[in-house]
Motif scaffolding. Sequence first.
Motif, short mmCIF file in Angstrom:
data_model
loop_
_atom_site.label_atom_id
_atom_site.label_comp_id
_atom_site.label_asym_id
_atom_site.label_seq_id
_atom_site.Cartn_x
_atom_site.Cartn_y
_atom_site.Cartn_z
N ARG A 105 41.11 26.99 51.35
CA ARG A 105 41.79 27.11 50.06
C ARG A 105 41.35 28.40 49.37
O ARG A 105 40.15 28.61 49.16
N THR A 106 42.30 29.24 49.01
CA THR A 106 42.00 30.47 48.28
C THR A 106 42.25 30.23 46.80
O THR A 106 43.36 29.86 46.39
N VAL A 107 41.19 30.42 46.01
CA VAL A 107 41.25 30.11 44.58
C VAL A 107 40.53 31.21 43.81
O VAL A 107 39.74 31.98 44.38
N PRO A 108 40.78 31.33 42.50
CA PRO A 108 40.01 32.28 41.70
C PRO A 108 38.52 31.94 41.75
O PRO A 108 38.14 30.76 41.68
N PHE A 109 37.70 32.98 41.85
CA PHE A 109 36.24 32.75 41.92
C PHE A 109 35.70 32.60 40.49
O PHE A 109 35.00 33.46 39.98
N ILE A 110 36.05 31.47 39.90
CA ILE A 110 35.59 31.11 38.56
C ILE A 110 34.77 29.83 38.70
O ILE A 110 35.20 28.87 39.36
N VAL A 111 33.63 29.81 38.09
CA VAL A 111 32.70 28.68 38.21
C VAL A 111 32.47 28.07 36.83
O VAL A 111 32.27 28.80 35.85
N ARG A 112 32.53 26.74 36.77
CA ARG A 112 32.11 26.07 35.54
C ARG A 112 30.75 25.43 35.77
O ARG A 112 30.53 24.76 36.79
N ARG A 113 29.86 25.66 34.81
CA ARG A 113 28.55 25.00 34.84
C ARG A 113 28.47 24.01 33.69
O ARG A 113 28.64 24.37 32.53
N GLU A 114 28.21 22.78 34.06
CA GLU A 114 28.01 21.71 33.08
C GLU A 114 26.51 21.46 32.95
O GLU A 114 25.81 21.30 33.95
#
Length: 833
Positions: free
Chosen positions: A186-195
């Motif tokens: 899966r190719t997706v934007p390299f955006i990470v959420r940290r909780e």
Amino acid sequence: MKRSALLPAIVALVIAAVADAPRLARAANGFDIKVLSNRADLISGGDALVEIVLPAGVDPTSVRVDVDGRDVTAAFAVRPNGRYMGLITALAERSNVLTARGPDGAGASITITSHPIGGPVFAGFQVQPWICNTVANGFGPPLDAQCNVPPKYEFFYHSTSSSSLQAYNPGNPPSDVSTTTTDQGRTVPFIVRRETGVLDRGWYSIAVLFDPTQPWEPWTPQAGWNGKISWTFGGSSTSDHYQRNPPDVLNAERLGAGFMVAASSLNTHGQNNNDVVSSETVMMLKERIIEQYGEIRYVIGDGCSGGSILQHMLANAYPGLIDGIQPSCSYADSRTTGLESVDCSLFLRYFRNTSPHLWPIETQRGAATGHPSESTCIAWVDVFAFDQTANPSNGCGGSASEPWVYHADTNPEGERCTSVDYAIAVWGRRDPDLWGPIEQQLGRGFGRNPYSNEGVQYGLHALISGEILPEQFVDLNEKIGGRDIDYNWIPQRTSGDRTASAIAYGTGRVNDASRLDRVPIIDLRGHDNEEIHTDVNSYIMRQRLLEANGHADNHVIFISQAPLVVLPSVAAEAFGLMDQWLANIEADTSNDPREVKVVRNKPAGAVDSCYIGTEKVTDQSKCRLLFPYFGTTRIAAGGPMVNDVMKCELKPLNRLDYLPVTFTDEQWRRLQTAFPTGVCDFNRPPVNDRPSAEWVTFMDGLGVGRPLGPPPVATAIAPLPDLTVTSVTVSPTKLTGGDPLTFTAVISNIAAGAASNVAVRFLVDGTPLGADQVIGDLAGGASRTLTAQWAGTAQNGPHTVEVRVDPANRIAELNEANNTRTKTFAIQGGKIQ
């Protein structure tokens, strides 16, 4: 024969046994309720992700779901994955009965027990004080004493022009966001959420690829997550009373491949050396992940030193929490590892202060301790000071001058900082017959300590091999001494708490590896025999697996020249192999036990290997020459390779046991004085040895462990009845003399469910005609006719007869509004109209 099979029958059980507890039968009517978040009896925080499995032909829109009568049907729907799922919220902190019924009332129910988000769930009493650092971390004051705060969400991204993650503002997105292709293609934007948030009183962090412009529901995770978690366990060892920060989860390589990265401060052994609390925290954080992000395919653990201990311990004591482990610079558990740290404090005191003139040669000092030199003991005591985890005044992770910290002279009522007092819920308090003066003054015992060196013949192997002289051996063992409950040196040996030994083995605090065959293990060993993380520890775990399970086919050792930790390329190879191994097991749909699948699905590259630079060598004869391993203080004293003896059974001294070594009569007399109760008999099981139990809860009281038994499952609910009065008639049409009127009612059950003890009440003008009548059993579709009589003479005028079925509303029905029927009639001159 396995040594654990030879159990001393005279020792009282410390673990409350669950003997042959029957596994509850699942609902057998086609309905099932699956609590996906966790075991239904160990839910925390008031939320639970639930799937309801419906029988064929049942329309999901006709299903009704409630919690203790509270309608929660709106939380459920057929999700895009085709499953009927819902997230239930607002569960009370107690037992909650979740019920699902189809249109005929048939269904299933399950009891969900919710616990506080701040814990405890199964770890028992929480130590105090607990010092929050929410303000320092920018969260403001905590909401309660458990340090709870609302979670915080931050975004990061990988730039097309930079290799590191940097802050991302969803309200003003940058233009240079790169993409990443996960291991699922899966190719997706390299955006990470940290909780980041708090649960079980500790900080946690969760990081995952997350597109802020797209929705995320637990039944429809975003495409960037591959369903797998990389979980980091931190090292060291501290009985910390301060809320610390978790390990970093912004691992760009693993995030970019689609892994979620999770960690908690309570999964760092240097912040929390109570492995039961650490296991509880993993369970609670996995529950949150499932409820917020979706179901987990598998979890891969990694971590060095204390982090390896936590992986080994939770995988064996609470199986299912983690699926594959990669311990590095590893140890089997805290308790048996801790024996050497305390032993080393005694050795160094003896070498330096008591008889230095007898030990001028370092190789002899090393041989007595089980190592090439005394540097290992120096590292334990002088470098890392891990022997101080047995010191009650060590500061509890802060300063020893804190007013709440125990000191025998100035603050005997203070909080003790030893690892056993920190885990007082597990170990309990010492029995009164062991109390010292301070305990007698306080009226309570300190934490039970399983450390014992009674009967231990330090340096025995070195004596027999000729590396040390008989006089050195005798002098060492008569003068090395022991430690008291406050960690003061004492001239006599430490006997150890026998009850603590039973707890150590029975609850799994000594890791017997009996369930570790259910997980793939790749042990990453950076070759080192000079400090505390010595190579022998990998082989101690190997031996425990062999003795517990008859094989160690799930255990792979990678060892490289780099001290302490392996080269990054070796670590990457191991992680890839572990991922492949677990994926193979996941794809194995056979009904074989998990431990069989683990061995069957091991990748070809997962074999014992040593690395010369980056060259992989699988010839173990070469590896053993290049990477030798030695022993521990207890193995060097004649103990077994499994190194699992907390307190040994004793035998009388016998000169024949030392041949060809001989002692003078004067030396023999001194040995007899040094060992008044005898010496260790390692051919017998340790004191109070027993198989460990799994999934032990400590909620029943200090030092009382009880296996939880099988997880709760849904039970079937039969279809509901629908009771109604289908007709009411009055007879005769004319009264003669004193004849009464007879009322005849047909009571029907117009649904499929049966009813029993059905009360029926006849009333005339609101007054009951005697006691209620009772129909013992009324099957679905069945009817019964009942009659009642009333003296109508001299009752001219209009009247109403009413028949009520189940007048007290004690029977659950499909329709509670059709239980009454009335009929109006008039009496005039003896005629019924």
